[in-house]
Scaffold this active site. Structure first.
Site, PDB file in Angstrom:
ATOM      1  CD  GLU A  40       8.481  21.041  19.755  1.00 19.53           C
ATOM      2  OE1 GLU A  40       8.900  22.146  19.323  1.00 19.53           O
ATOM      3  OE2 GLU A  40       9.247  20.084  20.012  1.00 19.53           O
ATOM      4  CE  LYS A 111      11.617  18.015  17.738  1.00 19.36           C
ATOM      5  NZ  LYS A 111      11.634  19.164  18.710  1.00 19.36           N
ATOM      6  CB  CYS A 144      10.414  21.939  16.534  1.00 20.80           C
ATOM      7  SG  CYS A 144      11.193  23.477  17.090  1.00 20.80           S
TER       8      CYS A 144
END
Lengths: 263, 263
Positions: A40, A111, A144
């Site tokens: 990321e 995300k 993540c």
């Protein structure tokens, strides 16, 4: 389907040093791999002090510096790349992951589940959980903290993913073991590429915990980084080995009973 | 909410010896506990050779031998009990879990996800994932293989459960670690009561792996059985400690974005 050689690149970005971060990460991609996953925000670093700073470092995935470098590398090395970047789209800034193919085409995931101060830096993802053709199979992307919501990898699985690419900057200790459960419950592969190092640009010091790994549909660690060092892990995976029956009478996809599940 | 003393009873039932299995299990319930969880099919044993045999041992939860014994014990000892039984309802047979309260009232959960040959023995559960008031809080029930479907415990959490009671006859090795993930991702408690021993009544020998445990909303093992022995584990839990924020900006319930999840 044929076997795919996958790599996860564990890096230690220096905040704001985009050019050297990109160079270092791409230099670590093994020459023979088909799909390499980078962490990321691998180009910028993680801890933006505010939204304005993130805006300055965010890039347009169509023609930004990092995206162009990724496309050139993917073409030159005949490799698919997945990498996390800060993405600018007009006034909006997303914590995104790019998928870049050797033919120059690309896809983006924004995300969905933002962690902690990311909520004041980034806009929440607005494109859901798409899956994409790559390497002769179907891949999904998540970033993540998405790991803690089982719906993320489940949605990618239901949409056909055989491999989930998971760029990360993990701070909490739980994901390493949880990804075993994620792969077991979905019977697909996952590739977590995490970073190491610390950042202390605000009042909160952050230490990223490494532990990149490639996990099989049986919940086996095919490859993992043992310690707090930069490094590359590789595994050869078979997309045909996903979604297989768990017992002669159980298949985790067809055994689902969504009529009894709440959303 | 007040604290609740929970026990999980790990037993070794003898197939078909209902009366002694019930006696042995209830004798192990600690005197001061508020909620005791017994294994799946704790009264009958697991490996029915066919549906007819299961039908002979299945009971009506309203007035069957085991249900009556559980109600008498719950009233005498002022304890809530959760226990797995084979349930008969007309021509149908379910792998069910009973919740019995000290006041004589009771609830039932019928296993939604049947494992392996259970599919030729039992009817699939038809009542979904209800939650029930008990011990001044809200509990949900799931049975054994339900653990591998994240939607089971998620649905119970969305419906308000603070504690999931999980009678089990586990054969696969994965659940012990996966329940850490289940509790973390839902931020509630889970109590897995598993059995030990082997059964070899068909061509397939089965060995149950014990490892009963009580896991916190932070994914901590509050109590666990270390070895392959009958035993009792206990923990005091606080239903007010569930669903708490993970970071100052993250709550796993309100952070969910179901508009992007597939069912």
């Amino acid at each position: 389907m044929t076997e795919i050689r996958i790599a996860a690149i564990q890096t230690h970005p220096e905040f704001g040093q985009v050019e050297s971060n990109v160079d270092t990460a791409l230099a670590a991609v093994p020459p023979e791999c088909d799909l390499a996953v980078l962490p990321e925000l691998f180009n910028t670093g993680y801890q933006f002090i505010n939204r304005a700073e993130a805006g300055e470092l965010a890039e347009d995935p169509a023609d930004g510096f990092t995206a162009r470098r990724l496309r050139v590398f993917a073409a030159d090395c005949a490799v698919h790349l997945v990498a996390g970047i800060a993405e600018r789209d007009g006034d909006r800034i997303f914590n995104s992951a790019l998928l870049v193919r050797p033919d120059g085409s690309w896809e983006i995931y924004r995300k969905i589940h933002l962690f902690w101060d990311e909520k004041i830096i980034f806009d929440p993802g607005d494109l859901g959980f798409p899956v994409f053709p790559a390497c002769g199979t179907t891949v999904g992307l998540m970033i993540c903290f998405d790991w803690i919501f089982p719906e993320a990898m489940r949605t990618l699985t239901l949409r056909g993913a055989h491999i989930v690419c998971h760029p990360a900057n993990l701070l909490l200790p739980y994901c390493y073991d949880a990804m075993i459960t994620r792969c077991l419950e979905n019977r697909i592969y996952a590739v977590t590429a995490n970073r190491i190092g610390s950042e202390h640009r605000t009042e909160t010091a952050l230490t990223f915990n490494g532990l990149s790994q490639i996990v099989s549909p049986l919940g086996e660690r095919l490859a993992a980084v043992d310690d707090q060092a930069c490094g590359v892990i590789e595994a050869v995976v078979d997309p045909g080995a996903t979604r297989q029956d768990l017992t002669p009478r159980n298949n985790l996809q067809s055994d689902r009973r969504p009529e009894f599940y709440d959303l």
